[in-house]
Design a protein around this motif. Structure first.
Motif, short mmCIF file in Angstrom:
data_model
loop_
_atom_site.label_atom_id
_atom_site.label_comp_id
_atom_site.label_asym_id
_atom_site.label_seq_id
_atom_site.Cartn_x
_atom_site.Cartn_y
_atom_site.Cartn_z
N ASP A 200 -0.64 7.24 0.29
CA ASP A 200 -1.98 7.77 0.05
C ASP A 200 -3.05 6.70 0.28
N GLN A 201 -2.77 5.47 -0.10
CA GLN A 201 -3.73 4.38 0.11
C GLN A 201 -3.91 4.11 1.60
N LEU B 30 0.83 -1.20 0.00
CA LEU B 30 0.00 0.00 0.00
C LEU B 30 0.87 1.25 0.00
N GLU C 18 -6.05 6.87 3.09
CA GLU C 18 -7.48 6.72 2.77
C GLU C 18 -8.12 5.65 3.65
N LYS C 19 -7.42 4.54 3.87
CA LYS C 19 -7.99 3.46 4.67
C LYS C 19 -8.07 3.83 6.15
#
Length: 199
Positions: free
Chosen positions: A119-120, A116, A123-124
């Protein structure tokens, strides 16, 4: 009750058979020969064997273990959870734990790379990318992960930060590669309360 059967084409069967034969040939290399090879060569052979075995049996990551699995060191994982809980509240220990859990279930096979992006993860977790950088810095200080810089063509600066799990904590993939990586990596330091660890 009817069973759903995944159809395999003749070409796919042929490719799987070829992969199985190649994996078998590599497995015939003697321990005596392997121990005289450089470490990088042994790792490359192990990765190739693992990739060929997976190509020969493409469905083995599903079924009993949907999506595959990650191997954990129970003692190291518990110590990390305890250290995270002991973080000062301004370091947001709940989010650090969330990121640590996401890291554990998003590892690339045979390298331990965290799949990941920053940024991922943001977001999570529901926070900013900058805060993810601070969280990863906390985990890095704990010795849970390590960071490398990967140069991207056309991108200025030191490159994109890429993270890897400490193989003493968790692993996803070949045990031979994990042993080789662990031999070159220090276990996480004796985990203590990291005051200001996310600064």
């Amino acid at each position: 009750m009817a069973h759903i059967v995944r159809l395999t084409t003749r070409q796919q069967r042929s490719e799987q058979e070829e992969a199985a034969q190649a994996a078998e040939q590599l497995s015939l290399l003697s321990e005596e020969l392997l121990k005289h090879l450089p470490g990088e060569a042994r790792i490359a052979i192990s990765r190739a064997t693992y990739a060929l075995q997976k190509a020969a049996r493409p469905d083995t990551t599903e079924g009993l273990w949907p999506g595959g699995f990650t191997m954990l060191s129970r003692n190291q994982t518990i110590a990390i959870w305890d250290a995270i809980r002991a973080l000062p509240s301004n370091d947001r220990p709940h989010q650090v734990r969330h990121v640590f859990d996401l890291v554990l279930v998003n590892l690339r096979q045979d390298t331990g790379e965290v799949l990941l992006t920053r940024d991922q993860l943001a977001e999570k977790v529901g926070c900013t990318s900058n805060h993810i950088s601070r969280i990863m810095g906390t985990l890095e200080k704990m010795g849970v992960i390590r960071r490398e810089r990967r140069k991207i063509e056309g991108m200025q600066g030191r490159g994109m930060a890429v993270y890897f799990i400490n193989p003493h904590v968790a692993w996803n993939g070949s045990l031979d590669v994990r042993k080789a990586q662990a031999a070159e990596t220090r276990p996480p330091m004796r985990l203590e309360i990291l005051h200001g660890g996310a600064s």
